[in-house]
Design a protein around this motif. Structure first.
Motif, PDB file in Angstrom:
ATOM      1  N   UNK A 168      78.586  39.617  68.851  1.00 50.86           N
ATOM      2  CA  UNK A 168      77.149  39.450  68.644  1.00 50.86           C
ATOM      3  C   UNK A 168      76.451  39.066  69.948  1.00 50.86           C
ATOM      4  N   UNK A 169      76.985  38.084  70.641  1.00 55.83           N
ATOM      5  CA  UNK A 169      76.361  37.658  71.897  1.00 55.83           C
ATOM      6  C   UNK A 169      76.387  38.762  72.945  1.00 55.83           C
ATOM      7  N   UNK A 170      77.489  39.540  72.995  1.00 53.07           N
ATOM      8  CA  UNK A 170      77.594  40.639  73.958  1.00 53.07           C
ATOM      9  C   UNK A 170      76.543  41.708  73.685  1.00 53.07           C
ATOM     10  N   UNK A 171      76.369  42.047  72.413  1.00 52.58           N
ATOM     11  CA  UNK A 171      75.374  43.058  72.063  1.00 52.58           C
ATOM     12  C   UNK A 171      73.967  42.582  72.398  1.00 52.58           C
ATOM     13  N   UNK A 172      73.693  41.300  72.189  1.00 47.07           N
ATOM     14  CA  UNK A 172      72.377  40.765  72.547  1.00 47.07           C
ATOM     15  C   UNK A 172      72.131  40.879  74.051  1.00 47.07           C
ATOM     16  N   UNK A 173      73.158  40.549  74.851  1.00 49.77           N
ATOM     17  CA  UNK A 173      73.006  40.628  76.305  1.00 49.77           C
ATOM     18  C   UNK A 173      72.815  42.063  76.769  1.00 49.77           C
ATOM     19  N   UNK A 174      73.594  42.994  76.166  1.00 52.67           N
ATOM     20  CA  UNK A 174      73.603  44.372  76.656  1.00 52.67           C
ATOM     21  C   UNK A 174      72.449  45.199  76.108  1.00 52.67           C
ATOM     22  N   UNK A 175      72.102  44.965  74.853  1.00 53.46           N
ATOM     23  CA  UNK A 175      71.128  45.830  74.180  1.00 53.46           C
ATOM     24  C   UNK A 175      69.799  45.132  73.932  1.00 53.46           C
ATOM     25  N   UNK A 176      69.785  43.821  74.138  1.00 53.85           N
ATOM     26  CA  UNK A 176      68.572  43.060  73.860  1.00 53.85           C
ATOM     27  C   UNK A 176      68.612  42.478  72.457  1.00 53.85           C
ATOM     28  N   UNK A 177      67.809  41.442  72.242  1.00 54.74           N
ATOM     29  CA  UNK A 177      67.789  40.757  70.942  1.00 54.74           C
ATOM     30  C   UNK A 177      67.350  41.679  69.814  1.00 54.74           C
ATOM     31  N   UNK A 178      66.503  42.658  70.159  1.00 54.63           N
ATOM     32  CA  UNK A 178      65.930  43.533  69.133  1.00 54.63           C
ATOM     33  C   UNK A 178      66.589  44.908  69.199  1.00 54.63           C
ATOM     34  N   UNK A 179      67.737  45.065  68.550  1.00 57.44           N
ATOM     35  CA  UNK A 179      68.458  46.337  68.542  1.00 57.44           C
ATOM     36  C   UNK A 179      69.182  46.470  67.198  1.00 57.44           C
TER      37      UNK A 179
END
Length: 593
Positions: A168-179
């Motif tokens: 979850x944290x990796x996706x937030x960093x890579x794709x942004x909070x809104x993805x």
């Protein structure tokens, strides 16, 4: 004269509930591209062989994908293994096509319940993605998700949670909070919490995922329907049926609009709504939905698919709830054989089928038929899931219940205790299943007349259910009922009556006036009045419970026979023998049938 109480064993039912996940969690890579000529310093004939291997591997991928969609995992695995070997022959040991194949094999083995074989494939895929793409990449997050989901399936919640959080944290960093992938990741973490009974942790994540999907994908999107479905499932688990139903209906209508009337997700929605109605005792509304979902799955997925077996299972369970055992048994047997063919003899769903068939036999008093199936399922769970798994605890609980039904109390007690301790270790001290185990052990002690041992366990289970599920939950009503029955058994009528009344009122509020549990509460309150010789108060309640059971469960249900027997006992107590005799005869004939 004995009464009944609603404290069923923990059944491992295949519900077919549709939970959102990262689908296959497979990266989108170009499988049809040949390696560039500059990377192939080989003779032309060898290049041709590599090209042929690559073409065959790509073709195998399409076949594997098709077989997976059809639920034919056994057939898919050897093709996927050959696909992996071909990609390794073409690319060497490190290539995205290879990591993709490893991931797919892990998925196939996981769906077969072959968890120990799935794990190394997922781990290899994860490490390869890290080497090829770097530590921070969406495909690395997808691999973490898959490994976490495997651990979740194995009941290894403490291993799963940090991986879900890391992804979850990796996706937030890579794709942004809104993805959208962040929303899916939130959903998966919520699923884990829900599995652990951590409903207060799960709900805000489900809501956050739902709102995010609406913002990013629009109000009318299949992923929004899935989030509605999952939030409804959470509410259903908490007994919040009036909140669950509109969400299920909304998800169903949305799926019909977006995907068409004939789509597997529509069948899933029908299935889920049917299960909700079944939990509410709305059997006449549940059956046509189960049947509709079953026929749709057959048309869309083929007669031989695990989802078809799931539909057969739940329809059989509905029949069993109604006492229609002769209708239920052939469906359970059909589902069991189908799981064996499709998933192999050694699969958790096969163990679940054995459990459900055993429970059916136990409900009919066919204990000698039930015991070997319970034992077989228990051993299978241990082999497939490991000694320390929540399903093993449930298996121990169900076998203990069988022994208790037979009066084999010394055999039942150590199993109940083992299940209780295992649930505490695996799920934590504060979990609804721990409360269920406390309640079951209390029930055993009560059956043995060990009232001083039973009471503190009943009270502990009641308080735990209130904390975990809220004051207004059907399981809280069940605990109130059971504690009242204990007091009634001890002649503590003034303490029992307010609890019985509270349970009755709660069941009416939560389940509706027309529910089998309401009939049980009426029956138990009548029994209390009979014990106090308040015959004029008892009779209308017995009559009401009998009529309700006939309406809801059918004329030939064992609980109808019990109601006839109880009413006859009341008449006997009053010396009304001519009225009692035909009821006793009718009940006896029903028991014989």
């Amino acid at each position: 004269m004995k009464t009944t109480w609603q404290n069923p064993p923990t059944l491992l039912l295949i519900t077919g509930l549709s939970l959102a996940g990262l689908s296959l969690s497979l990266p989108q890579i170009a499988l049809s591209q040949s390696p560039p000529p500059s990377s192939l310093p080989h003779p032309e004939s060898l290049i041709a062989n590599f090209t042929d291997d690559l073409a065959e591997a790509d073709q195998l991928f399409e076949q594997v994908e098709q077989l997976y969609d059809q639920g034919k995992y056994n057939e898919a695995i050897p093709l996927a293994e050959r696909m992996l070997r071909l990609y390794q022959n073409v690319h060497g040991e490190d290539h995205l096509d290879i990591s993709y194949s490893l991931n797919y094999l892990g998925l196939l083995y996981q769906n077969q319940g072959r968890y120990e074989q799935a794990e190394p494939f997922y781990r290899q895929a994860l490490e390869m993605y890290k080497r090829l793409l770097g530590e921070e990449h969406p495909d690395v997050a997808a691999s973490l998700h898959n490994l976490a989901a495997l651990y979740d399936s194995q009941g290894r919640y403490s291993d799963a949670e940090p991986l879900f959080r890391q992804a979850l944290q990796m996706l937030k960093r890579l794709l942004g909070e809104e993805h959208p992938d962040v929303a899916i990741s939130l959903n998966n973490l919520a699923n884990l919490y829900s599995s652990q009974g951590r409903y207060s942790d799960a709900e805000p994540l489900y809501r956050q995922a739902l709102e995010m999907k609406k913002r990013l994908l629009g109000e009318e999107h299949p992923s929004v329907a899935t989030s509605l479905n999952n939030l409804a499932l959470l509410y259903q688990s908490q007994g919040r049926y009036s909140e669950a139903e509109p969400l299920y209906l909304q998800a169903l209508e949305m799926r019909k609009r977006l995907l068409g009337e004939e789509h597997p997700d529509v069948a899933n929605s029908l299935h889920n709504l049917a299960l909700l109605y079944q939990n509410q005792g709305r059997y006449s509304e549940a059956e046509p939905l189960y049947r509709q979902a079953l026929e749709m799955r057959k048309r869309l997925l083929g007669e031989e698919h695990p989802s078809v077996a799931s539909s057969l299972h739940n329809l059989a369970n509905l029949y069993s709830s109604q006492g229609r055992y002769s209708d239920a048994e052939p469906l359970l047997r059909q589902a069991l054989e189908m799981y064996k063919r499709l998933l192999g003899e050694e699969h958790p769903d096969v163990a679940t089928s054995l459990h459900n068939l055993a429970f059916l036999y136990s409900s009919q008093g066919r204990y000698s038929d039930a015991e070997p199936l319970y034992r077989q399922a228990l051993e299978m769970d241990k082999r497939l899931l490991g000694e320390e798994h929540p399903d093993v605890a449930s298996s121990l609980n169900n076998l203990a219940l069988l022994y208790q039904s037979q009066g084999r109390y010394s055999d039942a007690e150590p199993l109940y205790r083992q299940a209780l301790e295992m649930r505490k270790r695996l799920l934590g001290e504060e979990h609804p299943s721990v409360a269920t185990s406390l309640n079951n052990l209390a029930l055993l002690y009560q059956s043995q007349g060990r009232y001083s041992d039973a009471e503190p366990l009943y009270r502990q289970a009641l308080e735990m259910k209130k904390r975990l599920l809220g004051e207004e939950h059907p399981d809280v009503a069940t605990s109130l009922n059971d504690l009242a029955f204990l007091y009634s058994s001890q002649g503590r009528y003034s303490e029992a009556e307010p609890l019985y009344r509270q349970a009755l009122a709660m069941r009416k509020r939560l389940l509706g006036e027309e529910h089998p549990d309401v009939a049980t509460s009426l029956n138990n309150l009548a029994l209390l009045y009979q014990g106090q010789e308040r015959y004029s108060d008892a009779e209308p309640l017995y009559v009401q419970a009998l009529a309700m059971r006939k309406r809801l469960l059918g004329e030939e249900h064992p609980l109808v026979a019990l109601s006839l027997n109880n009413l006859a006992g009341l008449y006997q107590s009053q010396g009304r023998y001519s009225e009692a005799e035909p009821l006793l005869r009718q009940a006896l004939e029903m028991y014989r049938r």
